[in-house]
Design a protein around this motif. Structure first.
Motif, short mmCIF file in Angstrom:
data_model
loop_
_atom_site.label_atom_id
_atom_site.label_comp_id
_atom_site.label_asym_id
_atom_site.label_seq_id
_atom_site.Cartn_x
_atom_site.Cartn_y
_atom_site.Cartn_z
N ALA A 140 0.84 -1.20 0.00
CA ALA A 140 0.00 0.00 0.00
C ALA A 140 0.87 1.25 0.00
CB ALA A 140 -0.92 0.00 1.21
N LEU A 141 1.95 1.25 0.78
CA LEU A 141 2.82 2.42 0.82
C LEU A 141 3.57 2.59 -0.50
CD1 LEU A 141 4.74 3.70 3.83
CD2 LEU A 141 5.93 3.60 1.66
N ALA A 142 4.03 1.47 -1.08
CA ALA A 142 4.74 1.55 -2.35
C ALA A 142 3.85 2.09 -3.46
CB ALA A 142 5.28 0.17 -2.74
N ALA A 143 2.55 1.78 -3.41
CA ALA A 143 1.62 2.31 -4.40
C ALA A 143 1.26 3.75 -4.10
CB ALA A 143 0.35 1.46 -4.43
N ALA A 144 1.27 4.13 -2.81
CA ALA A 144 0.86 5.48 -2.43
C ALA A 144 1.91 6.53 -2.79
CB ALA A 144 0.58 5.53 -0.93
N VAL A 145 3.18 6.20 -2.65
CA VAL A 145 4.23 7.21 -2.83
C VAL A 145 4.22 7.81 -4.24
CG1 VAL A 145 6.71 7.61 -2.90
CG2 VAL A 145 5.70 6.38 -0.98
N PRO A 146 4.34 7.01 -5.32
CA PRO A 146 4.33 7.64 -6.65
C PRO A 146 3.00 8.30 -6.98
CG PRO A 146 4.29 5.26 -6.86
CD PRO A 146 4.55 5.56 -5.42
N ALA A 147 1.92 7.88 -6.31
CA ALA A 147 0.61 8.46 -6.60
C ALA A 147 0.49 9.90 -6.14
CB ALA A 147 -0.49 7.62 -5.96
N VAL A 148 1.32 10.34 -5.20
CA VAL A 148 1.24 11.72 -4.71
C VAL A 148 2.34 12.60 -5.31
CG1 VAL A 148 0.20 10.93 -2.56
CG2 VAL A 148 2.67 11.33 -2.65
N LEU A 149 3.09 12.09 -6.27
CA LEU A 149 4.23 12.81 -6.83
C LEU A 149 3.94 13.31 -8.24
CD1 LEU A 149 7.06 10.31 -5.81
CD2 LEU A 149 6.49 12.47 -4.67
N ASP A 358 -1.27 4.19 -12.61
CA ASP A 358 -1.65 4.25 -11.20
C ASP A 358 -2.57 3.11 -10.79
OD1 ASP A 358 -1.65 5.76 -8.63
OD2 ASP A 358 -3.79 5.89 -9.05
N HIS A 359 -3.50 2.72 -11.68
CA HIS A 359 -4.46 1.68 -11.29
C HIS A 359 -3.82 0.30 -11.20
CE1 HIS A 359 -4.45 1.26 -15.72
NE2 HIS A 359 -4.81 0.01 -15.49
N LEU A 360 -2.53 0.17 -11.57
CA LEU A 360 -1.82 -1.11 -11.46
C LEU A 360 -0.67 -1.05 -10.45
CD1 LEU A 360 -1.65 -2.00 -15.26
CD2 LEU A 360 -2.76 -3.41 -13.50
N ARG A 361 -0.45 0.09 -9.84
CA ARG A 361 0.71 0.24 -8.98
C ARG A 361 0.69 -0.68 -7.76
NH1 ARG A 361 1.06 6.50 -9.95
NH2 ARG A 361 2.83 6.60 -11.39
N GLY A 362 -0.48 -0.89 -7.19
CA GLY A 362 -0.57 -1.78 -6.04
C GLY A 362 -0.15 -3.19 -6.39
N ARG A 363 -0.63 -3.68 -7.53
CA ARG A 363 -0.31 -5.06 -7.92
C ARG A 363 1.13 -5.21 -8.37
NH1 ARG A 363 -5.55 -5.62 -11.57
NH2 ARG A 363 -5.37 -3.34 -11.35
#
Length: 451
Positions: A140-149, A358-363
């Protein structure tokens, strides 16, 4: 003084210094960075005391490897499920709840260590619990970081996230070794609990980080399996993303010596808890230096080639660690390992963040975490068994050499990654940062990358 003046004239230190602008410009990133930094300080202590307690209770490196394998299997499952959930739900909520669950596991370790006869079975149970919680949290954190950049912030933020590991880990393992020498395992575990609770304070300040909607995103009404398959299919079909995952798996499988460090320090080098903490701290110290001088990574054009070079150097440094005749040589070798690992992490973060929608970053993050846990789960017991005929040092050295050879083979077989280039942005041009944004447009992925 004359030498310093000469060096100043030859090197543009401002171009090497780490770029701190994402911390100044982006509050969401700043909270994620600080929460992770504090949390990793606790995990740095946990890594030492957990392995040391297992070895102290059982006298077996194989038991150390098996408990870590249990942790790895649980983290594997947690990361896969967590990756799908991170593409479905608010990533902030997932991070907070999974970190809270992990703290409960740390409390159980502290209580167990306070007993007259600590239970090894409890260590296995908590490894399962915290493995699942850690898998959810990390993906979750790995997906969150690039999503706010923004795109300009990605390379610099990769270095900053890497330095959160360095700063959080460079002192923590050494402190854990000192606390073990003068106190007890229970004391270290309670300190870990306190530090982990502090990290939650920062993470609670985050705004919601909701994945960008996409037609091909996870379907909440569908089961986990179809969404997992979709993520695997994307990674396997994209030769850049798949190549990065494979390269990382090879290094972790063959050149990850951590399960043998207690035996190597105790039996081969004759060290105790303080020496153990020093060796565990050495990679973070080397990584810290490399990260502070990582300003150049955002200007690298042949980014794929750099990825191969640093992975190979890390494997060779692991081989040097296993062959070390004295403690100081082992410390230097592990410092080099840390420096190369962190450079590989910065480059990997840049490639995957810009390549993955972004919609694939979590996976994709879950697959990166999964390849790491599978590599450790398979590699740890294998190295422990190899240590029986070769000794701990011999097994570590052999693993490093095998990892370097495997990386060389992948150099020949992964041409798209080897030839990958990135056109650096104009880093002097400021970005407009929307702190409430949940993601960046998919159009900001790397340009002209072969599929």
């Amino acid at each position: 003084m004359k030498l310093i003046s000469v060096l100043r004239g030859l090197v543009d230190w401002s171009a090497l210094a780490i770029d701190l602008r994402p911390l100044r410009e982006n509050r969401q990133f700043r909270l994620l960075f600080t929460g992770r930094l504090v949390s990793l300080a606790g995990l740095g202590m946990l890594m030492v005391v957990f392995s040391w307690q297992i070895y102290e209770l059982t006298g077996s490196s194989l038991q150390v490897a098996l408990v870590n394998a249990t942790l790895g299997v649980a983290a594997f499952a947690g990361s896969l499920v967590g990756g799908v959930q991170a593409d479905r739900a608010d990533r902030r909520r997932l991070i907070v709840w999974s970190r809270t669950a992990a703290v409960l596991g740390f409390v159980a370790l502290a209580v167990n260590a306070s007993l007259p006869e600590p239970s090894v079975a409890v260590l296995y149970v908590v490894a399962l619990w915290d493995g699942v919680a850690g898998g959810f949290s990390s993906t979750a954190l790995a997906a969150a970081v690039p999503a706010v950049l923004t795109r300009r912030q990605i390379p610099a933020s990769g270095a900053l996230m890497a330095i959160s590991i360095d700063v959080g880990s460079v002192v923590a393992p050494l402190l854990a070794g000192v606390l073990l020498a003068v106190g007890s395992a229970a004391l270290v575990y309670w300190v870990v609990v306190a530090v982990s609770l502090l990290s939650l304070v920062f993470l609670l300040g985050l705004r919601p980080i909701v994945p960008t909607a996409d037609e091909s995103g996870p379907d909440d009404s569908a089961g986990l399996w179809p969404d997992l398959v979709a993520g695997v299919r994307y990674a396997a079909g994209d030769r850049i993303v798949g190549g990065v995952l494979l390269l990382g798996f090879v290094q972790i499988l063959f050149a990850s010596p951590y399960v043998l460090i207690p035996e190597f320090i105790t039996d081969d080098l004759g060290g105790g808890p303080t020496a153990l903490g020093l060796v565990y701290s050495a990679p973070a110290a080397g990584a810290l230096v490399a990260t502070l001088l990582s300003g150049w990574t955002g200007r690298v054009r042949r980014i794929g080639r750099v990825q191969f070079i640093v992975f190979t150097a890390a494997c060779l440094a692991v081989a040097g660690f296993g062959a070390a005749p004295a403690l100081w040589v082992a410390v230097v070798a592990m410092a080099v390992v840390g420096a190369m690992d962190v450079l590989a992490e910065v480059v990997r973060f840049t490639i995957l963040s810009e390549r993955t929608p972004d919609h694939l970053r979590g996976r994709v993050a879950s697959l990166w975490s999964a390849q790491g846990t599978v590599g450790e789960t398979l590699g740890g017991p294998a190295l422990s068994l190899l240590a029986r005929p070769l000794g701990a040092g011999g097994a570590i050295a052999a693993g490093g050499l095998i990892g370097a050879a495997a990386t060389a083979a992948l150099w020949a077989g992964l041409a798209p990654l080897r030839t990958l280039t990135r056109e650096p942005d104009d880093f002097d041009e400021p970005d407009e940062v929307d702190e409430a944004a949940a993601g960046i447009p998919a159009e900001t992925t790397m340009e002209e990358m072969p599929r």
